[in-house]
Design an enzyme around this catalytic site. Structure first.
Site: not given
Length: 147
Positions: A11, A17, A122
């Site tokens: 990420c 994440r 996100d």
């Protein structure tokens, strides 16, 4: 198709994440070699973001031992599959691909077409940690179903 044994989750900062994806897949398939990283280096050495850890812990996933690191060109030789949380992460990883590196780089959401998502949003920005975890769990089950 068998599940790759060495999977890297990517990420942006490696505090929400990708560590959550690593934790979820580790819980579902403890025999795999897993890691996570970020395309940026702002959080190197830090634990996952507190609210993400809390949301994950509420579902039984312990992220507390994970520490952020930045993606490295050497990751292309260390992993069988690189899974990115969004298209920008994927593009940033592909820019670093060395000549001759054939490891697949895909979106994690490719493993959950039924979710209708082209990215894991996100939660650092959206604040929807449970929504991100819901999608990560669906993607993880899809990934492991390919085995």
């Amino acid at each position: 198709m068998s599940t790759p044994e060495r999977i890297l989750f990517v990420c942006l900062g490696n505090i929400c994440r990708s560590p959550a994806a690593e934790g979820v897949v580790r819980a579902l398939a403890p025999g795999l070699e897993l890691d996570s990283c970020g395309t940026g280096g702002w959080h190197v050495g830090e634990a996952p973001y507190g609210p993400m850890q809390a949301a994950a812990q509420a579902r039984g996933y312990d992220l507390s031992r994970l520490r952020a690191r930045q993606f490295s060109v050497s990751d292309f030789s260390l992993f069988d599959l690189i899974l990115c949380m969004d298209g920008q992460n994927l593009a940033d990883v592909e820019v670093l691909r060395p000549e001759g590196a054939h490891v697949p780089v895909r979106l994690f959401t490719d493993y959950a077409p039924e979710a209708g998502a082209d990215a894991v949003p996100d939660p650092y920005y959206t604040r929807d940690f449970d929504g991100a975890l819901d999608l990560i769990e669906v993607c993880a089950r899809g990934l492991l179903a390919k085995a």
